[in-house]
Write an enzyme that holds these catalytic residues in place. Sequence first.
Site, PDB file in Angstrom:
ATOM      1  N   ASP A 138       0.817  -1.211   0.000  1.00 34.06           N
ATOM      2  CA  ASP A 138       0.000   0.000   0.000  1.00 34.06           C
ATOM      3  C   ASP A 138       0.852   1.261   0.000  1.00 34.06           C
ATOM      4  O   ASP A 138       1.893   1.342   0.654  1.00 34.06           O
ATOM      5  CB  ASP A 138      -0.902  -0.001   1.242  1.00 34.06           C
ATOM      6  N   GLU A 185       1.193  -0.521  -5.081  1.00 34.55           N
ATOM      7  CA  GLU A 185       0.126   0.467  -5.258  1.00 34.55           C
ATOM      8  C   GLU A 185       0.821   1.824  -5.201  1.00 34.55           C
ATOM      9  O   GLU A 185       1.074   2.363  -4.138  1.00 34.55           O
ATOM     10  CB  GLU A 185      -0.942   0.331  -4.156  1.00 34.55           C
TER      11      GLU A 185
END
Length: 641
Positions: A312, A365
């Site tokens: 993330d 990401e």
Amino acid sequence: MVNAASTGLSTRDLYLFNQGELFHSYRTFGAHPIRSGEKQGVRFAVWAPHAKQVRVSGSFNHWNSENHAMELVGETGVWSLFVPGIGPGELYKYEIETLEGDWLLKSDPYAFGAERRPDTASVVHDLTGYKWRDEEWQKRKVNGSPYNEAMTIYEVHLGSWKNKGKEQFLTYEEMAGELVEYVASMGYTHIELLPILEHPLDQSWGYQVTGYYAPTSRYGSPEQLMILVDKCHERGIGVILDWVPCHFCKDDHGLRRFDGTPIYEGTDWKRAEKPIWGTLSFDFGKSEVQSFLISNAIFWMDVYHIDGLRVDAVASMIDLNFDKPPELHTFNRHGGSEYLDAISLLKRLNETVFHYYPQALMIAEDSSAWPAVTSPTYMGGLGFNFKWNMGWMNDILRYIELDPNERMHHHNLITFSLVYAFSENYILPLSHDEVVHGKRSLLNKMPGTYEQKFAQLRLFYGFWMTHPGKKLLFMGGELGQFDEWKDAEALDWMLLDYPLHLAMKDYVRTLNTIYSNQPPLWERDCDPGGFEWIDVHNAAQSMIVFMRRGLTGNRFTITICNFSYQHHAEYRIGVPESGAYRTLIHSEDAVFGGSVQEVPRLLRSSDIPWHGREYSVAVEVPPFSFQLLTYEGGAGVERLV
């Protein structure tokens, strides 16, 4: 102070931990049921280098730690204690006396289990008893290559896919039945779970973590999570875990100022603070933090057989000043804003994961323009093997929300992605972030009438599914939800009582199936030779036509997209070969809720040059439609009629 041998800890392991090289540190730290001499009990070990003393408090001593003081092991900053006569199921925390004489009550950073929120104690757990049944899946992975395989990912928030009521969640084991069978029936190849590491706040969706080694107790026990993963593998479905090394939350029982000093977040408070999230960044340059984070990635693959991690907010890791006000800006030793320690950690993370798990998925990401994210570290890259294509996602969503009469002026939004589509190994994400916080659901992003919204969503999905790159869709997208994602409620399954929503689900399932059965759509996702424009400049009619080629033989598909209101009774497209072209799927087919009652299944080419090619086919193209054709060959096609 004692030596390591007397505690059952390895001197070498503690040395490697302090050097940032103990990549299975979860085997050393935390609470481990072991036998010491003739006594069965639990060994506790925790890193608290600046503590004056550390004790273990828990259910076994009625939360009175006076007789359970831990001992400092050499100069390592590690404290250890063996408690005989206890075992799995015990609740515990560490009582830590700071240099100032204050006492803190902390959960174990390496705990394998945690109390269900709002309680915050750690739980002693033995993770060694589960008997895995996924040998066939593991063998299949060894012989595969994710770059030239089909990949359709179903992104899931376990708390709101289905539930039994407010805060009444299905267990991991219940998900192993209902969710896995649903995903398999829909033709997905992977499930991606929003973070299931223990976290205190439901509304964080798991992105603000307190227990990096503990699957959240909201959905049951560690063994039940193993059952879920095992069932996925039995059904041929890979499991990807959203993983959050960029920051951690400030809750008092967590990592913040763990021993009274900032050992996980570092001493530079400007660098540590992440004000937009109200969290703290890890000190990525600290050796012990490196051991903690890299070991955590390995842990989920070792113990839970997770197939990959979606890392993330990489952009927030590699940029010291990401979304920070000027007063919090800091700079590296060269005067730049690149977080050199974070970049080094990410490279080392990927090198280590691929050393132990060569077939793992390590997905960034990353919303930045950082180059070579998916290139190997020896070539100067960050070492991931896939990256979310945020540029494509932003462009196509901006385009599809336009009034169709305005799209001709923004044609580049649907074509520009092919300029850089092969610069990285991309996944095309339609994720949870795009259907919350007032952004509207995918269906409700579409302009027009009720029927036009559905037609454009079918068109949009067809374009997405045939564009180069692997695919990810957030749960509910297949239902054509009108409302945004509601994280505290189940998906709107009642929509399937309505014909167009049921047809949308069938359409997505059919798309997934066709995609998986058509190698040209995925074999060369990372190869520019696998893509070719046929009609790219027709902005006036908001039309695009392109071809995807496979690895072997004369195998290719042709995508036809009409993003306008216009109907074309006969739209001619150039094709590379003479012969027959079969319609694999038509988004306006009446079976999917469209307007075409009988789709022409077989088209024959003509010797009419078009689009710079020797042959062409004439296709009827309804408004807001997607068609996918495949070449069937020249001689002998009569049998297909």
